[in-house]
Design a protein around this motif. Structure first.
Motif, PDB file in Angstrom:
ATOM      1  N   LEU A 206       1.203  -0.657   0.403  1.00 39.13           N
ATOM      2  CA  LEU A 206      -0.011   0.550  -0.238  1.00 39.13           C
ATOM      3  C   LEU A 206       0.742   1.401  -0.266  1.00 39.13           C
ATOM      4  O   LEU A 206       1.880   1.040   0.536  1.00 39.13           O
ATOM      5  CB  LEU A 206      -0.731  -0.031   1.124  1.00 39.13           C
ATOM      6  N   GLU A 207      -0.015   2.199  -0.355  1.00 42.26           N
ATOM      7  CA  GLU A 207       0.908   3.587  -0.521  1.00 42.26           C
ATOM      8  C   GLU A 207       1.530   4.511   1.079  1.00 42.26           C
ATOM      9  O   GLU A 207       0.568   4.053   1.843  1.00 42.26           O
ATOM     10  CB  GLU A 207       0.277   4.588  -1.320  1.00 42.26           C
ATOM     11  N   THR A 208       2.495   4.431   1.605  1.00 42.92           N
ATOM     12  CA  THR A 208       3.048   5.092   2.427  1.00 42.92           C
ATOM     13  C   THR A 208       1.412   5.419   3.526  1.00 42.92           C
ATOM     14  O   THR A 208       1.710   4.827   5.030  1.00 42.92           O
ATOM     15  CB  THR A 208       3.563   5.709   2.531  1.00 42.92           C
ATOM     16  N   PRO A 209       1.304   6.865   2.635  1.00 37.97           N
ATOM     17  CA  PRO A 209      -0.175   6.924   3.667  1.00 37.97           C
ATOM     18  C   PRO A 209      -1.008   6.491   4.591  1.00 37.97           C
ATOM     19  O   PRO A 209      -1.840   6.332   5.723  1.00 37.97           O
ATOM     20  CB  PRO A 209      -0.188   8.332   3.190  1.00 37.97           C
ATOM     21  N   ILE A 210      -2.043   5.549   3.329  1.00 37.70           N
ATOM     22  CA  ILE A 210      -3.004   4.257   3.486  1.00 37.70           C
ATOM     23  C   ILE A 210      -2.251   3.396   4.480  1.00 37.70           C
ATOM     24  O   ILE A 210      -2.996   2.678   5.032  1.00 37.70           O
ATOM     25  CB  ILE A 210      -3.108   4.335   2.020  1.00 37.70           C
ATOM     26  N   LEU A 211      -1.232   2.694   4.098  1.00 36.63           N
ATOM     27  CA  LEU A 211      -0.454   1.741   4.863  1.00 36.63           C
ATOM     28  C   LEU A 211      -0.299   1.996   6.493  1.00 36.63           C
ATOM     29  O   LEU A 211      -0.138   1.290   7.432  1.00 36.63           O
ATOM     30  CB  LEU A 211       0.992   1.454   4.238  1.00 36.63           C
ATOM     31  N   MET A 212       0.282   3.187   6.392  1.00 35.77           N
ATOM     32  CA  MET A 212       0.639   4.300   8.179  1.00 35.77           C
ATOM     33  C   MET A 212      -0.962   4.341   8.410  1.00 35.77           C
ATOM     34  O   MET A 212      -0.972   3.577   9.522  1.00 35.77           O
ATOM     35  CB  MET A 212       1.604   5.064   7.718  1.00 35.77           C
ATOM     36  N   ALA A 213      -1.664   5.082   7.822  1.00 38.26           N
ATOM     37  CA  ALA A 213      -3.028   4.619   8.458  1.00 38.26           C
ATOM     38  C   ALA A 213      -3.978   3.242   9.186  1.00 38.26           C
ATOM     39  O   ALA A 213      -4.078   3.098  10.028  1.00 38.26           O
ATOM     40  CB  ALA A 213      -4.132   5.180   8.068  1.00 38.26           C
ATOM     41  N   THR A 214      -3.282   2.473   8.087  1.00 39.40           N
ATOM     42  CA  THR A 214      -3.730   1.420   8.489  1.00 39.40           C
ATOM     43  C   THR A 214      -3.126   0.693   9.534  1.00 39.40           C
ATOM     44  O   THR A 214      -3.744  -0.348   9.909  1.00 39.40           O
ATOM     45  CB  THR A 214      -3.807  -0.210   7.249  1.00 39.40           C
ATOM     46  N   LEU A 215      -1.935   0.761   9.270  1.00 38.24           N
ATOM     47  CA  LEU A 215      -1.258  -0.148  10.504  1.00 38.24           C
ATOM     48  C   LEU A 215      -1.921   0.762  12.277  1.00 38.24           C
ATOM     49  O   LEU A 215      -1.353   0.088  13.317  1.00 38.24           O
ATOM     50  CB  LEU A 215       0.115   0.208   9.921  1.00 38.24           C
ATOM     51  N   GLY A 216      -2.437   1.717  12.018  1.00 38.07           N
ATOM     52  CA  GLY A 216      -2.046   2.522  13.059  1.00 38.07           C
ATOM     53  C   GLY A 216      -3.436   2.420  13.849  1.00 38.07           C
ATOM     54  O   GLY A 216      -3.763   1.648  14.766  1.00 38.07           O
ATOM     55  N   VAL A 217      -5.131   1.535  12.624  1.00 33.24           N
ATOM     56  CA  VAL A 217      -6.230   1.172  12.720  1.00 33.24           C
ATOM     57  C   VAL A 217      -6.239  -0.001  13.873  1.00 33.24           C
ATOM     58  O   VAL A 217      -6.491  -0.381  14.252  1.00 33.24           O
ATOM     59  CB  VAL A 217      -7.121   1.261  11.737  1.00 33.24           C
ATOM     60  N   VAL A 218      -5.146  -0.931  12.527  1.00 32.82           N
ATOM     61  CA  VAL A 218      -4.760  -2.554  13.492  1.00 32.82           C
ATOM     62  C   VAL A 218      -4.131  -2.176  15.214  1.00 32.82           C
ATOM     63  O   VAL A 218      -4.788  -2.699  15.845  1.00 32.82           O
ATOM     64  CB  VAL A 218      -3.816  -2.873  12.707  1.00 32.82           C
ATOM     65  N   LEU A 219      -3.691  -1.120  15.498  1.00 25.97           N
ATOM     66  CA  LEU A 219      -2.752  -0.894  16.216  1.00 25.97           C
ATOM     67  C   LEU A 219      -3.583  -0.772  17.908  1.00 25.97           C
ATOM     68  O   LEU A 219      -3.479  -1.323  18.301  1.00 25.97           O
ATOM     69  CB  LEU A 219      -0.913  -0.472  16.383  1.00 25.97           C
ATOM     70  N   MET A 220      -4.350   0.265  17.009  1.00 26.08           N
ATOM     71  CA  MET A 220      -5.242   1.041  18.040  1.00 26.08           C
ATOM     72  C   MET A 220      -6.315  -0.196  18.512  1.00 26.08           C
ATOM     73  O   MET A 220      -6.996  -0.008  19.406  1.00 26.08           O
ATOM     74  CB  MET A 220      -6.098   2.017  17.356  1.00 26.08           C
ATOM     75  N   THR A 221      -7.121  -0.958  17.343  1.00 31.86           N
ATOM     76  CA  THR A 221      -7.906  -2.175  17.803  1.00 31.86           C
ATOM     77  C   THR A 221      -7.018  -3.209  18.814  1.00 31.86           C
ATOM     78  O   THR A 221      -7.704  -4.073  19.429  1.00 31.86           O
ATOM     79  CB  THR A 221      -8.472  -2.462  16.364  1.00 31.86           C
ATOM     80  N   MET A 222      -6.497  -3.765  18.642  1.00 29.73           N
ATOM     81  CA  MET A 222      -5.290  -4.406  19.552  1.00 29.73           C
ATOM     82  C   MET A 222      -5.233  -3.712  20.753  1.00 29.73           C
ATOM     83  O   MET A 222      -5.666  -4.898  22.336  1.00 29.73           O
ATOM     84  CB  MET A 222      -3.687  -5.049  18.771  1.00 29.73           C
ATOM     85  N   ALA A 223      -4.907  -2.812  20.853  1.00 29.30           N
ATOM     86  CA  ALA A 223      -4.966  -2.039  21.978  1.00 29.30           C
ATOM     87  C   ALA A 223      -6.258  -1.875  23.090  1.00 29.30           C
ATOM     88  O   ALA A 223      -5.946  -2.133  24.248  1.00 29.30           O
ATOM     89  CB  ALA A 223      -4.244  -0.276  22.351  1.00 29.30           C
ATOM     90  N   ILE A 224      -7.393  -1.513  22.519  1.00 24.88           N
ATOM     91  CA  ILE A 224      -8.260  -2.103  23.235  1.00 24.88           C
ATOM     92  C   ILE A 224      -8.915  -3.058  22.996  1.00 24.88           C
ATOM     93  O   ILE A 224      -9.160  -2.784  25.013  1.00 24.88           O
ATOM     94  CB  ILE A 224      -9.039  -1.078  21.904  1.00 24.88           C
ATOM     95  N   ILE A 225      -8.874  -3.928  22.284  1.00 28.09           N
ATOM     96  CA  ILE A 225      -9.276  -5.530  22.812  1.00 28.09           C
ATOM     97  C   ILE A 225      -8.124  -5.618  23.991  1.00 28.09           C
ATOM     98  O   ILE A 225      -8.665  -6.513  24.916  1.00 28.09           O
ATOM     99  CB  ILE A 225      -8.872  -6.245  21.688  1.00 28.09           C
ATOM    100  N   HIS A 226      -6.219  -5.421  23.802  1.00 28.15           N
ATOM    101  CA  HIS A 226      -6.219  -6.198  24.899  1.00 28.15           C
ATOM    102  C   HIS A 226      -6.071  -4.997  26.563  1.00 28.15           C
ATOM    103  O   HIS A 226      -6.399  -5.549  27.371  1.00 28.15           O
ATOM    104  CB  HIS A 226      -4.656  -6.536  24.893  1.00 28.15           C
ATOM    105  N   PHE A 227      -6.455  -4.147  26.206  1.00 26.92           N
ATOM    106  CA  PHE A 227      -6.358  -3.448  27.640  1.00 26.92           C
ATOM    107  C   PHE A 227      -7.649  -2.497  28.440  1.00 26.92           C
ATOM    108  O   PHE A 227      -7.920  -2.601  29.593  1.00 26.92           O
ATOM    109  CB  PHE A 227      -5.648  -1.646  27.878  1.00 26.92           C
TER     110      PHE A 227
END
Length: 520
Positions: free
Chosen positions: A151-172
């Motif tokens: 993916l293009e860098t902006p889309i890739l970074m945004a996608t990774l951000g959403v993934v990490l945010m989702t994981m953080a909420i589910i974990h904490f």
């Protein structure tokens, strides 16, 4: 291990509230598993509705939740990619027929023979396969050539951000409250965030569920004319789908019966494994006929249900009905969910599925157990065929057990006051140890009276019986007397040449069955 208070039945109130909670938790995983299987989200959602409803209503374990699962989605993807989605639905129907056959023939009990190292390898391999399946969401795929580009860098970074945010909420989140499903909160939070970002002009191009496939309405009935139009087509379709259907059925039953055992332990009650096989089979036949991906028991959602007080059948039924209402009247809300959020949910599933303790125990368990664990994991990842991996693991474990049991067959040798030589056999006598057993004796050097005592042994199969007969013949040819003590009635009935040499003691002789077709 568990702190659930045993309960024989569930209350209507607790089952209803628990069912609603489970329905909310089913939405993100059903959609995520549909993506893993390369089918539209509604195929996974309606699978959760149909399988969940029927398995809860007629299955063998009240309180257990069923639906589309990652274990099945992974191997379904192979069929869909190679042959197309039209072959998935008859494969799910055949899967159901196989499961019903297992239940009717009362074969569910044989699921207990799966060794623990095999199950560790199974879940580890499954976790790796699910993880690898998610990586495609970080690539653009050319519809013509199939070529993948990051993916293009902006889309890739945004996608990774959403993934990490989702994981953080589910974990904490569970560390603060268990009032609502963490996966649901994560999905809602990331969806609202991406919608807000779009509204204020920060549209990073993150894909949503609606971009992949629209959701809503009843499931689309499959067109079986594509695969079942003529007799030749039926035969060709059967040859294609049978290996997959067998794998679907095996994996579905393993996961369902293992989940049933966990629920039994938590509630202090006992479900019926064979009835569950039939219930799962009927559910999958209906699911395949309705154009969905089928499913099996879901251990995660079952844990949510039990922890929420849903001990009765009504809890599973309410979960399915509530999910159906979400699909029919809330589909527009599901379509705006970012696919990246579902990837985050699946990464948490991967982390929860993988048995991290296996790294620690690899150095402590016997080498053959470690070997089985690694082999099953590797085969699962390489082939995507979990049934094949489990089967190979069971075979290796059985061969190792046969070898180790065979070399443990020994004899305590002594001579009594009358000068007779006594062999007291220790260890199981079966096809693997028959040669070792024969080598224990020295007919040429033994006295005229020889006693073979099986008090510490067990004659398992016909190979063992043949070994005893051959031993009797060896002593008889040399004119020596052989006495056989403490054999079971079954064993005595099978002996041809040594039958007259058995000393029967009705009070001390054991009573066990010998695995032999002659006695069937």
């Amino acid at each position: 291990m568990f702190t659930i208070t045993p309960a024989q039945i569930g209350s209507i109130k607790d089952d209803t509230l628990s069912g609603l909670t489970v329905a909310l938790a089913l939405v993100p995983e059903a959609v995520a598993f549909a993506f893993v299987a390369h089918v539209s989200p509604e195929v996974g959602l309606w699978a959760a509705v149909i399988v969940g409803f029927l398995a809860a209503a007629i299955g063998g374990r009240p309180g257990m939740i069923s639906g589309a699962t990652g274990a099945l989605a992974v191997i379904m993807a192979g069929l869909v990619i190679q042959h197309g989605v039209d072959y998935l639905f008859p494969a799910v129907i055949l899967m159901g027929l196989i499961q019903i056959s297992v239940g009717v023939l009362r074969l569910g009990k044989y699921m207990r023979i799966v060794p623990y190292p095999v199950m560790l390898g199974f879940v580890n391999g499954l976790a790796v396969v699910i993880f690898l399946a998610q990586l495609q969401q970080f690539f653009d795929i050319d519809p013509v050539t199939g070529e993948k580009t990051l993916l293009e860098t902006p889309i890739l970074m945004a996608t990774l951000g959403v993934v990490l945010m989702t994981m953080a909420i589910i974990h904490f989140l569970p560390k603060f409250t268990m009032a609502v499903p963490a996966a649901l909160v994560a999905i809602v939070s990331t969806t609202l965030l991406t919608l807000f970002a779009t509204q204020v002009g920060f549209d990073f191009g993150i894909k949503t569920v609606g971009d992949v496939a629209p959701i809503g309405g009843l499931p689309t009935l499959p067109d079986f004319s594509q695969t079942m139009g003529s007799w030749d087509q039926i035969v060709d379709t059967f040859m294609i789908i049978f290996p997959y259907s067998f794998a679907f059925a095996a994996i579905g039953l393993v996961e369902s019966l293992l989940t049933l055992g966990v629920i039994d332990e938590m509630t202090g009650t006992r479900g019926c494994g064979n009835k569950e096989c039939v219930g799962q089979g009927i559910a999958n036949i209906v699911a395949g006929s309705a154009g969905t991906m089928g499913g099996c028991a879901m251990i995660g959602q079952s844990m949510i249900n039990i922890n929420s007080g849903g001990f009765g059948r009504l809890s599973g039924i309410m979960a399915a009905v509530s999910l159906a209402l979400f699909i029919l009247f809330g589909s527009s809300l599901i379509e705006v969910i970012p696919v990246a959020a579902l990837v985050g949910v699946m990464f948490i599933v991967v982390l929860a599925t993988f048995e991290w303790s296996s790294f620690r125990i690899l150095r402590k368990v016997p080498k053959h157990d470690a070997f089985v664990l690694i082999v099953v994991s590797v085969i699962t990842v390489i082939t995507d065929n979990l049934a094949l991996a489990v089967g190979i693991g069971v075979i290796i474990s059985a061969l190792v057990f046969s070898w180790t049991s065979a070399i443990r067959v020994v004899a305590d040798i002594s001579v009594n006051e009358e000068g007779a030589k006594i062999y007291v056999i220790n260890g199981p006598l079966f096809f693997g140890s028959a040669k070792v057993f024969s080598d224990l004796f020295t007919p040429d050097d033994d006295p005229d009276e020889v006693i073979v005592d099986f008090i510490n042994s067990r004659v398992v199969d016909h190979s063992a019986v043949e070994a005893i007969d051959s031993l009797a013949e060896r002593y008889t040819k040399r004119g020596k007397n052989l006495h056989l003590r403490h054999l079971s009635v079954d064993c005595t009935n099978l002996l041809n040449k040594a039958g007259d040499l058995v000393e029967v003691n009705y009070e001390e002789d054991p009573n066990y069955k010998v695995a032999d077709d002659k006695l069937a």
